[in-house]
Design a protein around this motif. Structure first.
Motif, PDB file in Angstrom:
ATOM      1  N   ASP A 211       0.821  -1.219   0.000  1.00  0.00           N
ATOM      2  CA  ASP A 211       0.000   0.000   0.000  1.00  0.00           C
ATOM      3  C   ASP A 211       0.852   1.265   0.000  1.00  0.00           C
ATOM      4  O   ASP A 211       0.540   2.241  -0.693  1.00  0.00           O
ATOM      5  CB  ASP A 211      -0.933   0.007   1.219  1.00  0.00           C
ATOM      6  N   ASP A 212       1.939   1.272   0.792  1.00  0.00           N
ATOM      7  CA  ASP A 212       2.777   2.472   0.839  1.00  0.00           C
ATOM      8  C   ASP A 212       3.491   2.702  -0.494  1.00  0.00           C
ATOM      9  O   ASP A 212       3.669   3.843  -0.937  1.00  0.00           O
ATOM     10  CB  ASP A 212       3.787   2.390   1.981  1.00  0.00           C
ATOM     11  N   THR A 213       3.882   1.607  -1.162  1.00  0.00           N
ATOM     12  CA  THR A 213       4.494   1.725  -2.491  1.00  0.00           C
ATOM     13  C   THR A 213       3.479   2.250  -3.495  1.00  0.00           C
ATOM     14  O   THR A 213       3.804   3.113  -4.321  1.00  0.00           O
ATOM     15  CB  THR A 213       5.020   0.352  -2.963  1.00  0.00           C
ATOM     16  N   MET A 214       2.252   1.738  -3.419  1.00  0.00           N
ATOM     17  CA  MET A 214       1.192   2.187  -4.304  1.00  0.00           C
ATOM     18  C   MET A 214       0.912   3.674  -4.110  1.00  0.00           C
ATOM     19  O   MET A 214       0.726   4.422  -5.075  1.00  0.00           O
ATOM     20  CB  MET A 214      -0.083   1.373  -4.020  1.00  0.00           C
ATOM     21  N   LEU A 218       1.312   6.607  -7.004  1.00  0.00           N
ATOM     22  CA  LEU A 218       0.200   7.499  -7.363  1.00  0.00           C
ATOM     23  C   LEU A 218       0.570   8.953  -7.121  1.00  0.00           C
ATOM     24  O   LEU A 218       0.234   9.832  -7.927  1.00  0.00           O
ATOM     25  CB  LEU A 218      -1.044   7.120  -6.561  1.00  0.00           C
ATOM     26  N   ALA A 219       1.279   9.212  -6.014  1.00  0.00           N
ATOM     27  CA  ALA A 219       1.708  10.577  -5.712  1.00  0.00           C
ATOM     28  C   ALA A 219       2.686  11.087  -6.766  1.00  0.00           C
ATOM     29  O   ALA A 219       2.604  12.244  -7.197  1.00  0.00           O
ATOM     30  CB  ALA A 219       2.338  10.628  -4.322  1.00  0.00           C
ATOM     31  N   PHE A 220       3.603  10.215  -7.182  1.00  0.00           N
ATOM     32  CA  PHE A 220       4.598  10.622  -8.184  1.00  0.00           C
ATOM     33  C   PHE A 220       3.920  10.967  -9.508  1.00  0.00           C
ATOM     34  O   PHE A 220       4.215  12.012 -10.105  1.00  0.00           O
ATOM     35  CB  PHE A 220       5.617   9.500  -8.400  1.00  0.00           C
ATOM     36  N   VAL A 221       3.038  10.105  -9.980  1.00  0.00           N
ATOM     37  CA  VAL A 221       2.373  10.334 -11.270  1.00  0.00           C
ATOM     38  C   VAL A 221       1.520  11.600 -11.209  1.00  0.00           C
ATOM     39  O   VAL A 221       1.519  12.417 -12.142  1.00  0.00           O
ATOM     40  CB  VAL A 221       1.516   9.113 -11.661  1.00  0.00           C
ATOM     41  N   THR A 222       0.797  11.778 -10.096  1.00  0.00           N
ATOM     42  CA  THR A 222      -0.029  12.978  -9.940  1.00  0.00           C
ATOM     43  C   THR A 222       0.824  14.234  -9.929  1.00  0.00           C
ATOM     44  O   THR A 222       0.512  15.229 -10.597  1.00  0.00           O
ATOM     45  CB  THR A 222      -0.841  12.896  -8.627  1.00  0.00           C
ATOM     46  N   LEU A 223       1.917  14.193  -9.185  1.00  0.00           N
ATOM     47  CA  LEU A 223       2.819  15.340  -9.102  1.00  0.00           C
ATOM     48  C   LEU A 223       3.442  15.627 -10.466  1.00  0.00           C
ATOM     49  O   LEU A 223       3.586  16.798 -10.859  1.00  0.00           O
ATOM     50  CB  LEU A 223       3.911  15.066  -8.070  1.00  0.00           C
ATOM     51  N   TYR A 224       3.809  14.583 -11.210  1.00  0.00           N
ATOM     52  CA  TYR A 224       4.401  14.750 -12.548  1.00  0.00           C
ATOM     53  C   TYR A 224       3.437  15.488 -13.461  1.00  0.00           C
ATOM     54  O   TYR A 224       3.820  16.441 -14.164  1.00  0.00           O
ATOM     55  CB  TYR A 224       4.736  13.373 -13.119  1.00  0.00           C
ATOM     56  N   LEU A 225       2.183  15.074 -13.460  1.00  0.00           N
ATOM     57  CA  LEU A 225       1.179  15.703 -14.325  1.00  0.00           C
ATOM     58  C   LEU A 225       0.864  17.126 -13.870  1.00  0.00           C
ATOM     59  O   LEU A 225       0.634  18.014 -14.707  1.00  0.00           O
ATOM     60  CB  LEU A 225      -0.092  14.856 -14.349  1.00  0.00           C
ATOM     61  N   MET A 226       0.861  17.360 -12.556  1.00  0.00           N
ATOM     62  CA  MET A 226       0.613  18.707 -12.043  1.00  0.00           C
ATOM     63  C   MET A 226       1.726  19.662 -12.434  1.00  0.00           C
ATOM     64  O   MET A 226       1.469  20.807 -12.836  1.00  0.00           O
ATOM     65  CB  MET A 226       0.463  18.658 -10.518  1.00  0.00           C
ATOM     66  N   ILE A 227       2.967  19.200 -12.329  1.00  0.00           N
ATOM     67  CA  ILE A 227       4.102  20.036 -12.729  1.00  0.00           C
ATOM     68  C   ILE A 227       4.045  20.323 -14.223  1.00  0.00           C
ATOM     69  O   ILE A 227       4.330  21.442 -14.677  1.00  0.00           O
ATOM     70  CB  ILE A 227       5.435  19.348 -12.352  1.00  0.00           C
ATOM     71  N   ALA A 228       3.667  19.316 -15.019  1.00  0.00           N
ATOM     72  CA  ALA A 228       3.542  19.510 -16.467  1.00  0.00           C
ATOM     73  C   ALA A 228       2.491  20.575 -16.778  1.00  0.00           C
ATOM     74  O   ALA A 228       2.730  21.493 -17.582  1.00  0.00           O
ATOM     75  CB  ALA A 228       3.185  18.188 -17.142  1.00  0.00           C
ATOM     76  N   ALA A 229       1.342  20.485 -16.135  1.00  0.00           N
ATOM     77  CA  ALA A 229       0.268  21.451 -16.379  1.00  0.00           C
ATOM     78  C   ALA A 229       0.671  22.853 -15.927  1.00  0.00           C
ATOM     79  O   ALA A 229       0.461  23.842 -16.643  1.00  0.00           O
ATOM     80  CB  ALA A 229      -1.005  21.007 -15.661  1.00  0.00           C
ATOM     81  N   PHE A 230       1.276  22.944 -14.742  1.00  0.00           N
ATOM     82  CA  PHE A 230       1.711  24.240 -14.216  1.00  0.00           C
ATOM     83  C   PHE A 230       2.815  24.833 -15.096  1.00  0.00           C
ATOM     84  O   PHE A 230       2.821  26.033 -15.380  1.00  0.00           O
ATOM     85  CB  PHE A 230       2.212  24.068 -12.783  1.00  0.00           C
ATOM     86  N   GLY A 231       3.737  23.984 -15.541  1.00  0.00           N
ATOM     87  CA  GLY A 231       4.833  24.465 -16.386  1.00  0.00           C
ATOM     88  C   GLY A 231       4.356  24.980 -17.720  1.00  0.00           C
ATOM     89  O   GLY A 231       4.863  25.998 -18.231  1.00  0.00           O
ATOM     90  N   ILE A 232       3.381  24.304 -18.318  1.00  0.00           N
ATOM     91  CA  ILE A 232       2.816  24.759 -19.590  1.00  0.00           C
ATOM     92  C   ILE A 232       2.181  26.137 -19.418  1.00  0.00           C
ATOM     93  O   ILE A 232       2.332  27.023 -20.267  1.00  0.00           O
ATOM     94  CB  ILE A 232       1.781  23.744 -20.118  1.00  0.00           C
ATOM     95  N   LEU A 233       1.475  26.321 -18.305  1.00  0.00           N
ATOM     96  CA  LEU A 233       0.863  27.629 -18.010  1.00  0.00           C
ATOM     97  C   LEU A 233       1.928  28.715 -17.894  1.00  0.00           C
ATOM     98  O   LEU A 233       1.779  29.811 -18.454  1.00  0.00           O
ATOM     99  CB  LEU A 233       0.048  27.531 -16.720  1.00  0.00           C
TER     100      LEU A 233
END
Length: 305
Positions: A211-214, A218-233
């Motif tokens: 569970d902790d690995t999962m 999930l946190a890494f993928v979410t953070l990756y996509l958030m940084i991508a969206a913020f960076g594009i802005l």
């Protein structure tokens, strides 16, 4: 020591094959170094297009794909533990995704009239396979200007930039092991809705994902996509075009190289605003050093300890 021998064997093999195809020893060595390390630097301005050789392109495709494989699998290969390789879910997903992306792009860039020409089909397949291999392994070589292709191919290549190759390779991106586990997690969540009392742990390579690995994945993928969206802005606000902002940010975050628009394979980042260059340089460092490692430096808890 074993990793060094693996890299040496791959580098020497590619150098010899490239020299057989007509490259001089200097170009062959340089391209072997930057292929195996998924660096992608070429000694020619036109990258691999310079040679106009199908043989050279297929050799580089082969070694780009080999360089995107988890290096631990080469160790198992040396130990003749073939079951470790054949049962590896990440490796299967890697080649399946490459083939799917390649066929989508191949059929997208072919005209109906070209389906009767074997040469046209082979050329389209080779261009598609080369660009998918170069992008998903984050090597960044080019044999054609994919910005002239249909927009659907850009979406496919952007997905390849985000996905990246295998964990344990020098490729950037999210890495396929995380993508596979996230998709499995989503699949099992659907099953839990249907069977709420069932115990359905996520398994990867026949092992239960804790569970902790999962949670970290999930946190890494979410953070990756958030940084991508913020960076594009941020890039669009800085004055870059939307196409260049999307392609440039995702490419730099995955350390791919070419993006979209003027930052595509036949363009460069030379004409983008100065602020955008500094920002993308930071993004490249963040993408290379892994997100949590860099962002941890900006947390008060880290400095207190």
């Amino acid at each position: 020591k074993r990793l060094f021998l693996i890299y040496l064997l791959l580098t020497v093999s590619q150098t010899v094959l490239l020299m057989v195809g007509g490259m001089n020893w200097f170009d062959a060595i340089c391209h072997s170094f930057t292929t195996i390390s998924t660096g992608g630097f070429s000694t020619k301005q036109n990258s691999i297009m310079y040679w106009e050789s199908a043989y050279i392109q297929y050799v580089i495709i082969l070694f780009m794909l080999l360089s995107g494989v988890n290096l631990s699998l080469y160790y198992f290969l040396g130990k003749l533990k073939f079951s470790k390789i054949t049962k590896n879910e990440e490796l299967k997903a890697y080649f399946i995704i490459v083939l799917i992306f390649t066929f989508i792009i191949t059929f997208s860039i072919l005209d109906i009239s070209q389906f009767h020409s074997i040469q046209s089909i082979e050329k389209a397949f080779r261009d598609a396979l080369f660009q998918v291999s170069a992008i998903i392994t984050t090597t960044g070589y080019a044999t054609t200007d994919y910005t002239l292709w249909k927009p659907v191919t850009w979406i496919v290549l952007l997905l390849a930039m985000i996905t990246g190759a295998s964990a344990g390779s020098t490729a950037g991106g999210v890495k396929l092991i995380r993508i596979v586990i996230v998709f499995k997690f989503c699949y099992y969540e659907f099953k839990r809705f249907i069977h709420p009392n069932a115990v359905l742990p996520v398994r990867f390579n026949e092992h239960i994902v804790k569970d902790d690995t999962m949670t970290r994945i999930l946190a890494f993928v979410t953070l990756y996509l958030m940084i991508a969206a913020f960076g594009i802005l941020i890039l669009t606000i800085s004055g870059m075009g939307f196409l260049e902002s999307v392609g440039g940010l995702i490419s730099c975050l995955g350390d791919v190289g070419p993006g979209l628009g003027t930052t595509g394979p036949m363009g460069s980042y030379a004409d983008i605003p100065t602020f955008s260059k500094w920002f993308l340089a930071l993004i490249m460092l963040v993408g290379r050093l892994e997100l949590f490692t860099v962002l941890l430096l900006f947390t008060p808890v880290f400095w207190k300890k």
